[in-house]
Design a protein around this motif. Structure first.
Motif, PDB file in Angstrom:
ATOM      1  N   LEU A 318       0.823  -1.209   0.000  1.00 53.37           N
ATOM      2  CA  LEU A 318       0.000   0.000   0.000  1.00 53.37           C
ATOM      3  C   LEU A 318       0.858   1.260   0.000  1.00 53.37           C
ATOM      4  CD1 LEU A 318      -2.706  -1.261   2.484  1.00 53.37           C
ATOM      5  CD2 LEU A 318      -3.183  -0.434   0.169  1.00 53.37           C
ATOM      6  N   SER A 319       2.019   1.207   0.672  1.00 50.47           N
ATOM      7  CA  SER A 319       2.927   2.356   0.641  1.00 50.47           C
ATOM      8  C   SER A 319       3.434   2.603  -0.776  1.00 50.47           C
ATOM      9  CB  SER A 319       4.106   2.121   1.590  1.00 50.47           C
ATOM     10  OG  SER A 319       3.679   2.052   2.929  1.00 50.47           O
ATOM     11  N   ALA A 320       3.752   1.513  -1.492  1.00 45.82           N
ATOM     12  CA  ALA A 320       4.196   1.663  -2.882  1.00 45.82           C
ATOM     13  C   ALA A 320       3.087   2.247  -3.744  1.00 45.82           C
ATOM     14  CB  ALA A 320       4.641   0.309  -3.427  1.00 45.82           C
ATOM     15  N   LEU A 321       1.858   1.822  -3.513  1.00 44.29           N
ATOM     16  CA  LEU A 321       0.722   2.360  -4.275  1.00 44.29           C
ATOM     17  C   LEU A 321       0.516   3.842  -3.977  1.00 44.29           C
ATOM     18  CD1 LEU A 321      -1.843  -0.581  -3.919  1.00 44.29           C
ATOM     19  CD2 LEU A 321      -0.847   0.250  -6.063  1.00 44.29           C
ATOM     20  N   ARG A 322       0.612   4.226  -2.709  1.00 42.80           N
ATOM     21  CA  ARG A 322       0.376   5.626  -2.363  1.00 42.80           C
ATOM     22  C   ARG A 322       1.533   6.520  -2.798  1.00 42.80           C
ATOM     23  NH1 ARG A 322      -3.199   6.656   2.899  1.00 42.80           N
ATOM     24  NH2 ARG A 322      -3.124   8.680   1.842  1.00 42.80           N
ATOM     25  N   HIS A 323       2.746   5.989  -2.783  1.00 45.05           N
ATOM     26  CA  HIS A 323       3.875   6.726  -3.359  1.00 45.05           C
ATOM     27  C   HIS A 323       3.630   6.965  -4.849  1.00 45.05           C
ATOM     28  CE1 HIS A 323       7.944   7.834  -4.521  1.00 45.05           C
ATOM     29  NE2 HIS A 323       7.945   6.838  -5.389  1.00 45.05           N
ATOM     30  N   HIS A 324       3.158   5.944  -5.539  1.00 45.14           N
ATOM     31  CA  HIS A 324       2.896   6.031  -6.981  1.00 45.14           C
ATOM     32  C   HIS A 324       1.771   7.018  -7.279  1.00 45.14           C
ATOM     33  CE1 HIS A 324       2.195   4.718 -11.116  1.00 45.14           C
ATOM     34  NE2 HIS A 324       0.934   4.491 -10.804  1.00 45.14           N
ATOM     35  N   GLU A 325       0.698   6.976  -6.518  1.00 48.81           N
ATOM     36  CA  GLU A 325      -0.478   7.786  -6.833  1.00 48.81           C
ATOM     37  C   GLU A 325      -0.380   9.212  -6.295  1.00 48.81           C
ATOM     38  OE1 GLU A 325      -3.760   4.120  -6.868  1.00 48.81           O
ATOM     39  OE2 GLU A 325      -4.029   5.838  -5.526  1.00 48.81           O
ATOM     40  N   GLU A 326       0.263   9.398  -5.137  1.00 51.72           N
ATOM     41  CA  GLU A 326       0.233  10.698  -4.480  1.00 51.72           C
ATOM     42  C   GLU A 326       1.587  11.386  -4.424  1.00 51.72           C
ATOM     43  OE1 GLU A 326      -2.044  10.424  -0.678  1.00 51.72           O
ATOM     44  OE2 GLU A 326      -2.391   8.350  -1.334  1.00 51.72           O
ATOM     45  N   GLY A 327       2.639  10.679  -4.836  1.00 49.50           N
ATOM     46  CA  GLY A 327       3.961  11.272  -4.794  1.00 49.50           C
ATOM     47  C   GLY A 327       4.532  11.415  -3.402  1.00 49.50           C
ATOM     48  N   LEU A 328       4.025  10.654  -2.440  1.00 51.25           N
ATOM     49  CA  LEU A 328       4.539  10.719  -1.077  1.00 51.25           C
ATOM     50  C   LEU A 328       5.918  10.078  -1.004  1.00 51.25           C
ATOM     51  CD1 LEU A 328       1.320   9.579   0.847  1.00 51.25           C
ATOM     52  CD2 LEU A 328       2.084  11.920   0.424  1.00 51.25           C
ATOM     53  N   SER A 329       6.734  10.543  -0.078  1.00 47.83           N
ATOM     54  CA  SER A 329       8.019   9.885   0.153  1.00 47.83           C
ATOM     55  C   SER A 329       7.769   8.525   0.789  1.00 47.83           C
ATOM     56  CB  SER A 329       8.888  10.739   1.073  1.00 47.83           C
ATOM     57  OG  SER A 329       8.339  10.745   2.388  1.00 47.83           O
ATOM     58  N   ALA A 330       8.814   7.707   0.872  1.00 48.26           N
ATOM     59  CA  ALA A 330       8.667   6.374   1.460  1.00 48.26           C
ATOM     60  C   ALA A 330       8.161   6.464   2.893  1.00 48.26           C
ATOM     61  CB  ALA A 330       9.997   5.628   1.406  1.00 48.26           C
ATOM     62  N   GLY A 331       8.749   7.352   3.686  1.00 49.42           N
ATOM     63  CA  GLY A 331       8.323   7.501   5.066  1.00 49.42           C
ATOM     64  C   GLY A 331       6.918   8.049   5.178  1.00 49.42           C
ATOM     65  N   GLU A 332       6.596   9.069   4.379  1.00 54.85           N
ATOM     66  CA  GLU A 332       5.252   9.659   4.407  1.00 54.85           C
ATOM     67  C   GLU A 332       4.202   8.639   3.996  1.00 54.85           C
ATOM     68  OE1 GLU A 332       6.414  14.287   3.202  1.00 54.85           O
ATOM     69  OE2 GLU A 332       5.894  12.808   1.653  1.00 54.85           O
ATOM     70  N   ALA A 333       4.521   7.831   2.992  1.00 57.79           N
ATOM     71  CA  ALA A 333       3.563   6.828   2.524  1.00 57.79           C
ATOM     72  C   ALA A 333       3.286   5.804   3.611  1.00 57.79           C
ATOM     73  CB  ALA A 333       4.092   6.149   1.263  1.00 57.79           C
ATOM     74  N   GLY A 334       4.331   5.359   4.303  1.00 56.55           N
ATOM     75  CA  GLY A 334       4.138   4.388   5.373  1.00 56.55           C
ATOM     76  C   GLY A 334       3.251   4.924   6.480  1.00 56.55           C
ATOM     77  N   ILE A 335       3.483   6.158   6.884  1.00 60.48           N
ATOM     78  CA  ILE A 335       2.671   6.770   7.935  1.00 60.48           C
ATOM     79  C   ILE A 335       1.233   6.934   7.466  1.00 60.48           C
ATOM     80  CG2 ILE A 335       2.306   8.924   9.200  1.00 60.48           C
ATOM     81  CD1 ILE A 335       5.365   9.127   9.408  1.00 60.48           C
ATOM     82  N   ALA A 336       1.039   7.330   6.226  1.00 55.43           N
ATOM     83  CA  ALA A 336      -0.311   7.500   5.686  1.00 55.43           C
ATOM     84  C   ALA A 336      -1.068   6.177   5.665  1.00 55.43           C
ATOM     85  CB  ALA A 336      -0.240   8.092   4.277  1.00 55.43           C
ATOM     86  N   VAL A 337      -0.368   5.105   5.313  1.00 52.46           N
ATOM     87  CA  VAL A 337      -1.013   3.786   5.274  1.00 52.46           C
ATOM     88  C   VAL A 337      -1.419   3.352   6.678  1.00 52.46           C
ATOM     89  CG1 VAL A 337      -0.595   1.334   4.828  1.00 52.46           C
ATOM     90  CG2 VAL A 337       0.073   3.037   3.139  1.00 52.46           C
TER      91      VAL A 337
END
Length: 676
Positions: A318-337
């Motif tokens: 899900l972090s990879a998907l949110r990085h791809h869709e929203e441009g979040l950094s790896a750390g930001e994507a993990g926290i968002a998930v």
């Protein structure tokens, strides 16, 4: 990072098994010295020891230790287990953090190595592991309560030092392997599993207290990836193919399609595609068009999360998907998930701690630092209320008074606390809902109690219990009740939600071994599935699904064939769309040989199958090892089980065309459910 090797797994197993015996022996001795089993502390004890004596007794009662009403003497068996677990796992978690560059010295907020921690400890004339453990405890307030009475117990020096040597003596590679944490609780329960199974053989029944020991089974990583890739990955692939129809028409192989839908730093190795003749390719399990359009809107639940294997793998995907869709950094994507997407429930509170720690570790590794995390949405659903309902409501009234909650005036100008309306109803409903939670866990269903309970906002009552915990006037019993109530409110909030994907490895156990509470519940609510706890969970899981939601599950394969489950199969075939069935058969688990457990991987939708719907299947049951099964799952031809399917083939991968449907043949070597 790599998976733990067989040799290192053996070293970890030896350490954890030995640690439980040592820790429980030390815990029992420490509790005896504090006179916890007696009604009153010894006269010669210090005031702080007397206070701890009282807190520990209250904590033990909340855990289930029985108090004799005539003598006030109290059992300590569950408290012994709790103290032992807490001390060992604080040490263990500290080593995991340190070996991954994540152990934080609280004053400087800088990561320290074990060597640096030892130097700090020497300067302060403290023990290395006591200091490292305290650092870990402060980093993980969602896992270790700051006021946990179990951790306030001082273990005797001899067992404490032996525990420290055990955790220090394992190679660093053990603590850097991706899946090492997932094995720790299974090893911790090894001796208990043997004891419970022996008692069952003698006629005892399995209760919620003994169920985790005999059903905790480390889910192989290839199983986890196959289910996640053919649900979340298939959803992503469906969007890609819709946007690029030429790819669906012109791709020459599944591998080409996998490469085309891969994300930055993430590949869908187990994602399967299928096509009819020379028609366009599609994800074999379906495209999940009814799901939300963006990854940030997906909600994923593991209702039997164990040590968190599905949750951690889901975090990565899900972090990879949110990085791809929203441009979040790896750390930001993990926290968002963690904040938006992932949820877990588990009967065993100790497993919840490991799952939460696994998620925290994974998120910190992604961020490259021990950043602040959102509240982890993982909860114990096996804790029941103590005391009467009236005492429960009195607890909330105390909280309201301490917090200065406003009053409202009724029609006749009488003053009423806010507890007299929706919040009071929610608290009463929470009490009723969790009466059977110690046995039923996530099987409990808010919709099967009073109607107002299903509509209650359990997140609204959590602040009430925070007020109790903040109050110096609250006694030990009230404090413990408030901690338990806060956990129940968190679990209830998750239980009442609807999810896009429910993904899990269900517990396997035949109904004949189960206690009356579990067996009666299954008979009343899931009569077609009642023969095994696994199938009860399969049917229960559909209650968590949102419209067009999906269930992805590891289950015993016997219910796909046996006559006793025919009604269940027919019901699910008529009412649900089957996306994919992968028959694994025996020898699917690294640590279980022969035909002890025969399993299948299933992907089913909450929707009814549309006309022309095609279920995909793959059979790798003839493969001789988990590694071979994993390889074949990525490449064995996808089949469509129907009347025109070809006869079984002799190729080593499996039997083509034999994926089971309603009324299918029973395999010749399937003994049915067995202890996992």
């Amino acid at each position: 990072m790599p998976a733990i090797s067989s040799a290192h797994r053996k070293l970890l197993e030896h350490a954890v098994v030995a640690a439980r015996d040592l820790a429980e022996s030390g815990a029992r001795g420490a509790l005896q010295s504090l006179a916890v089993g007696l009604a009153r502390p010894h006269d010669g004890m210090r005031d702080d020891e007397k206070a701890l004596h009282n807190r520990l007794r209250a904590h033990g009662r909340q855990l289930g230790d029985r108090r004799d009403p005539s003598t006030a003497a109290q059992d300590v068996d569950r408290l012994v287990q709790e103290v032992a677990y807490a001390h060992w796992h604080r040490l263990l978690f500290a080593r995991f953090l340190a070996e991954n560059g994540l152990l934080i010295e609280p004053d400087s907020r800088v990561a320290v190595t074990l060597a640096e921690c030892e130097e700090l400890a020497r300067e302060q004339r403290l023990d290395l592991w006591a200091m490292a453990g305290s650092f870990a405890q402060r980093m993980l307030p969602q896992i270790f309560r700051p006021d946990d009475p179990a951790l306030a117990v001082a273990l005797p020096p001899a067992p404490r030092q032996q525990l420290e040597r055990l955790v220090a003596g394992r190679p660093v590679e053990v603590f850097q392997a991706d899946d090492a944490l997932g094995w720790t609780y299974q090893f911790w329960q090894k001796a208990e599993k043997k004891r419970v199974n022996e008692r069952v053989d003698s006629g005892d029944k399995i209760t919620g207290a003994t169920l985790p020991a005999v059903t905790q089974l480390f889910t192989e990583h290839y199983m986890v990836l196959f289910l996640l890739h053919n649900t979340l990955g298939a959803w992503h692939a469906g969007k890609v193919l819709e946007a690029r129809p030429e790819l669906a028409r012109q791709a020459q192989s599944e591998q080409e399609l996998r490469a085309a839908v891969a994300l930055s730093g993430y590949s869908f190795d187990y994602l399967r595609f299928a096509r009819e003749g020379h028609g366009p390719w599609r994800p074999a399990a379906g495209g999940f068009a009814g799901w939300p359009s963006q990854a940030k809107e997906l909600k994923v639940l593991d209702p039997c999360c164990g040590s968190g294997h599905f949750l951690v793998a889901g975090l990565e995907l899900l972090s990879a998907l949110r990085h791809h869709e929203e441009g979040l950094s790896a750390g930001e994507a993990g926290i968002a998930v963690l904040r938006d997407n992932l949820f877990g429930l588990e009967l065993d509170a100790r497993c919840v701690q490991i799952a939460a720690f696994s998620l925290a570790m994974a998120a910190w590794k992604r961020a490259g630092a021990a950043v602040e995390l959102p509240a982890l949405q993982v909860a114990c659903c096996g804790m029941g209320p103590t005391g009467t309902k009236e005492q429960w409501l009195k607890l909330a009234e105390q909280a309201a008074a301490q917090g200065g909650m406003p009053v409202k005036r009724g029609l006749y100008h009488t003053e009423e606390s806010l507890l007299s309306a929706p919040i009071k109803n929610a608290l009463e409903g929470l009490y009723l809902l969790f009466q059977q939670a110690p046995d039923l866990g996530s099987l409990i269903d808010p919709r099967q109690t009073v109607s107002r309970l299903f509509e209650a906002d359990f997140t609204a009552i959590a602040p009430l219990f925070e007020r109790v915990l903040a109050s110096e006037a609250a006694g030990e019993d009230v404090q413990e009740q408030a901690v338990a109530a806060r956990g129940m409110a968190k679990a209830a909030a998750i239980l009442g939600q609807a999810f896009t994907l429910v993904v899990t490895n269900v517990p396997y156990r035949g109904s004949g071994d189960l206690c009356t509470a579990i067996k009666t519940f299954a008979e009343q609510h899931y009569p077609d599935a009642k023969a095994d706890l696994a199938t009860v969970f399969v049917q229960r899981a559909f209650g968590w699904l949102a419209k067009s939601g999906t269930l992805a599950v590891v289950t015993p394969q016997n219910w796909l064939f046996l006559t006793s489950y025919k009604k269940l199969r027919e019901k699910l075939l008529k009412e649900r769309a089957w996306g994919c069935v992968a028959r694994l058969g025996p020898r699917a688990f690294e640590t279980i040989g022969g035909h002890v457990v025969n399993v299948a991987l299933l992907v089913l939708s909450a929707d009814k199958a549309a006309d022309g719907h095609a279920m995909s299947g793959v059979d790798v049951s003839a493969a001789a090892s988990p590694a071979q099964k994993a390889t074949l799952l990525r490449g064995e031809p996808i089949v469509r089980p129907d009347a025109d399917a070809p006869p079984p083939s002799a190729k080593p991968g499996g039997r083509r065309g034999s994926v089971p449907t309603s009324g299918g043949p029973k395999p010749s070597a399937d003994p049915g459910p067995a202890p996992a």
